[in-house]
Design an enzyme around this catalytic site. Structure first.
Site, PDB file in Angstrom:
ATOM      1  N   ASP A  22       7.301 -20.035 -66.149  1.00 10.76           N
ATOM      2  CA  ASP A  22       7.809 -21.325 -65.668  1.00 10.76           C
ATOM      3  C   ASP A  22       8.712 -22.016 -66.695  1.00 10.76           C
ATOM      4  OD1 ASP A  22       8.093 -23.370 -63.884  1.00 10.76           O
ATOM      5  OD2 ASP A  22       6.190 -24.324 -64.354  1.00 10.76           O
ATOM      6  N   GLY A  23       9.660 -22.784 -66.180  1.00  5.78           N
ATOM      7  CA  GLY A  23      10.476 -23.638 -67.046  1.00  5.78           C
ATOM      8  C   GLY A  23      11.915 -23.168 -67.206  1.00  5.78           C
ATOM      9  N   HIS A  39      17.274 -18.698 -65.303  1.00  3.02           N
ATOM     10  CA  HIS A  39      16.575 -17.511 -64.764  1.00  3.02           C
ATOM     11  C   HIS A  39      17.040 -16.246 -65.488  1.00  3.02           C
ATOM     12  CE1 HIS A  39      14.587 -19.912 -61.854  1.00  3.02           C
ATOM     13  NE2 HIS A  39      15.663 -20.171 -61.135  1.00  3.02           N
ATOM     14  N   SER A  67       7.741 -16.556 -55.673  1.00  2.19           N
ATOM     15  CA  SER A  67       6.587 -16.851 -54.813  1.00  2.19           C
ATOM     16  C   SER A  67       7.016 -16.932 -53.354  1.00  2.19           C
ATOM     17  CB  SER A  67       5.943 -18.171 -55.241  1.00  2.19           C
ATOM     18  OG  SER A  67       6.732 -19.253 -54.798  1.00  2.19           O
ATOM     19  N   THR A  68       6.017 -16.916 -52.461  1.00  2.68           N
ATOM     20  CA  THR A  68       6.314 -17.059 -51.024  1.00  2.68           C
ATOM     21  C   THR A  68       6.969 -18.422 -50.760  1.00  2.68           C
ATOM     22  OG1 THR A  68       3.963 -17.674 -50.849  1.00  2.68           O
ATOM     23  CG2 THR A  68       4.559 -15.498 -50.051  1.00  2.68           C
ATOM     24  N   TRP A  71      11.359 -19.370 -51.424  1.00  4.26           N
ATOM     25  CA  TRP A  71      12.464 -19.292 -50.446  1.00  4.26           C
ATOM     26  C   TRP A  71      12.980 -20.681 -50.098  1.00  4.26           C
ATOM     27  CZ3 TRP A  71      14.266 -14.554 -49.816  1.00  4.26           C
ATOM     28  CH2 TRP A  71      13.399 -13.463 -49.894  1.00  4.26           C
ATOM     29  N   LEU A 133       1.262   0.628 -70.209  1.00  5.59           N
ATOM     30  CA  LEU A 133       1.092  -0.638 -69.476  1.00  5.59           C
ATOM     31  C   LEU A 133       1.378  -0.463 -67.983  1.00  5.59           C
ATOM     32  CD1 LEU A 133       0.970  -3.884 -69.834  1.00  5.59           C
ATOM     33  CD2 LEU A 133       3.452  -3.736 -69.710  1.00  5.59           C
ATOM     34  N   ARG A 190      -1.239 -25.942 -63.317  1.00  9.30           N
ATOM     35  CA  ARG A 190      -1.751 -25.527 -61.995  1.00  9.30           C
ATOM     36  C   ARG A 190      -1.538 -24.044 -61.820  1.00  9.30           C
ATOM     37  NH1 ARG A 190       2.429 -29.237 -60.851  1.00  9.30           N
ATOM     38  NH2 ARG A 190       4.408 -28.124 -60.705  1.00  9.30           N
ATOM     39  N   SER A 192      -0.444 -22.589 -58.871  1.00 10.52           N
ATOM     40  CA  SER A 192       0.688 -22.341 -57.970  1.00 10.52           C
ATOM     41  C   SER A 192       0.505 -21.086 -57.120  1.00 10.52           C
ATOM     42  CB  SER A 192       2.002 -22.257 -58.762  1.00 10.52           C
ATOM     43  OG  SER A 192       2.279 -23.477 -59.393  1.00 10.52           O
ATOM     44  N   GLU A 203      -9.336 -16.824 -67.954  1.00 12.43           N
ATOM     45  CA  GLU A 203      -9.153 -17.901 -68.922  1.00 12.43           C
ATOM     46  C   GLU A 203      -7.687 -18.335 -68.839  1.00 12.43           C
ATOM     47  OE1 GLU A 203     -11.471 -19.321 -70.793  1.00 12.43           O
ATOM     48  OE2 GLU A 203     -13.006 -17.942 -70.039  1.00 12.43           O
TER      49      GLU A 203
HETATM   50  C1  FPP Z   1       9.991 -20.728 -62.458  1.00 14.68           C
HETATM   51  O1  FPP Z   1      10.807 -21.589 -63.211  1.00 14.68           O
HETATM   52  C2  FPP Z   1      10.594 -19.421 -62.421  1.00 14.68           C
HETATM   53  C3  FPP Z   1      10.972 -18.782 -61.286  1.00 14.68           C
HETATM   54  C4  FPP Z   1      10.800 -19.345 -59.939  1.00 14.68           C
HETATM   55  C5  FPP Z   1      11.629 -17.472 -61.364  1.00 14.68           C
HETATM   56  C6  FPP Z   1      11.058 -16.554 -62.395  1.00 14.68           C
HETATM   57  C7  FPP Z   1      11.925 -15.403 -62.476  1.00 14.68           C
HETATM   58  C8  FPP Z   1      12.349 -14.851 -63.628  1.00 14.68           C
HETATM   59  C9  FPP Z   1      11.945 -15.296 -64.982  1.00 14.68           C
HETATM   60  C10 FPP Z   1      13.228 -13.679 -63.554  1.00 14.68           C
HETATM   61  C11 FPP Z   1      12.328 -12.498 -63.629  1.00 14.68           C
HETATM   62  C12 FPP Z   1      13.090 -11.345 -63.416  1.00 14.68           C
HETATM   63  C13 FPP Z   1      12.588 -10.160 -63.111  1.00 14.68           C
HETATM   64  C14 FPP Z   1      13.546  -9.128 -62.990  1.00 14.68           C
HETATM   65  C15 FPP Z   1      11.162  -9.883 -62.864  1.00 14.68           C
HETATM   66  P1  FPP Z   1      11.482 -22.835 -62.495  1.00 14.68           P
HETATM   67  O2  FPP Z   1      12.769 -22.394 -61.901  1.00 14.68           O
HETATM   68  O3  FPP Z   1      10.524 -23.405 -61.503  1.00 14.68           O
HETATM   69  O4  FPP Z   1      11.705 -23.790 -63.703  1.00 14.68           O
HETATM   70  P2  FPP Z   1      11.646 -25.377 -63.655  1.00 14.68           P
HETATM   71  O5  FPP Z   1      10.223 -25.753 -63.328  1.00 14.68           O
HETATM   72  O6  FPP Z   1      12.025 -25.755 -65.046  1.00 14.68           O
HETATM   73  O7  FPP Z   1      12.616 -25.856 -62.635  1.00 14.68           O
END
Ligand code: FPP
Length: 237
Positions: A22-23, A39, A67-68, A71, A133, A190, A192, A203
């Site tokens: 996240d973030g 991203h 996540s679902t 979209w 892994l 959370r 999510s 944990e």
């Molecule tokens: C949440 O951050 C992140 C996502 C919804 C996308 C996560 C995807 C990647 C890190 C790319 C992964 C790539 C592969 C190939 C597996 P946010 O957009 O909700 O951030 P914010 O809360 O700061 O808005």
């Protein structure tokens, strides 16, 4: 009780780690960049952390990539994420041959474009014999949807009584241990909809001063240290 040995050389590593990456959006905003740039940085970091987990002997890593509910984001952002997934899978197919990482996807991947689905299938097939892994990439994944799918499978199989193990066996993660440690950077506290059933006794380590693209291998080590210092009781004493 005997004092735990928390030195990094002697600690007992979590077998399965989950990460809510996240973030990314906030990381981009802080730099005056469009959200997809966050991203992209997040995807790059995901590669670094995955390789590192493999190198220290983590057996299972599950990352929440889409996540679902994602979209619902603006179409440009969803498209940018799909582009990133495609690029990552193409790269994985090129480079992962040398890596001992088995890649699997959890979630309803039939919602993705046919070319992305083909890449997903190829990646799973080509890495299926790897012994290091196991990487689960959660894409179009939601814990509630996963549970409904499992229950519907059990109904279809004619069961009139369901045990906990039946549900575990009908999840995408069947045969895998539940996550020991779930890490969420970025200051949100959370789950999510991530691994709802599997996380009953996980944990959680929430790291509120770091956004996913900046999350380093040392931050991962700190989360593992914190996990190792916890006393897991599973409802007992
Ligand atoms: C949440 O951050 C992140 C996502 C919804 C996308 C996560 C995807 C990647 C890190 C790319 C992964 C790539 C592969 C190939 C597996 P946010 O957009 O909700 O951030 P914010 O809360 O700061 O808005």
């Amino acid at each position: 009780m005997a004092k735990k040995d928390l030195s990094r050389a002697n600690r007992i590593l979590p077998e399965h780690i989950g990460i809510i990456m996240d973030g990314n959006g906030r990381w981009a905003k802080k730099r005056g960049l469009p959200r997809p740039a966050g991203h992209r940085a997040g995807a790059k970091n995901f590669r670094t952390i995955t390789r590192y987990c493999n190198s220290i002997g983590i057996k299972y890593l599950t990352v929440y990539a889409f996540s679902t509910e994602n979209w619902r984001r603006p179409v440009e952002e969803v498209n940018a994420l799909m582009k990133l997934f495609r690029e990552y899978l193409e790269e994985a197919l090129r480079d992962f041959r040398e890596e001992n990482i088995r890649t699997r996807f959890i979630g309803d991947v039939t919602a993705f474009s046919p070319d992305l689905q083909a890449l997903i299938k190829e990646t799973e097939e080509l890495s299926s014999d790897k012994t290091g892994l196991t990487l689960n990439i959660a894409m179009n994944y939601g814990g509630r949807t996963e549970l409904c799918r499992a229950v519907n499978q059990l109904i279809a199989s004619g069961k009139n009584e369901v045990k906990e193990q039946d549900i575990s066996n009908a999840l995408y993660t069947a045969t895998q241990p539940d996550p020991d440690l779930i890490i969420r950077p970025s200051g949100e506290y959370r789950s999510s909809n991530f691994l709802l059933w599997q996380s009953a006794y996980s944990e959680y380590v929430f790291m509120n001063d770091i956004l996913w693209p900046d999350f380093t291998t040392e931050d991962l080590e700190k989360a593992i240290d914190e996990y190792c210092g916890r006393n897991r009781r599973y409802g007992g004493l």
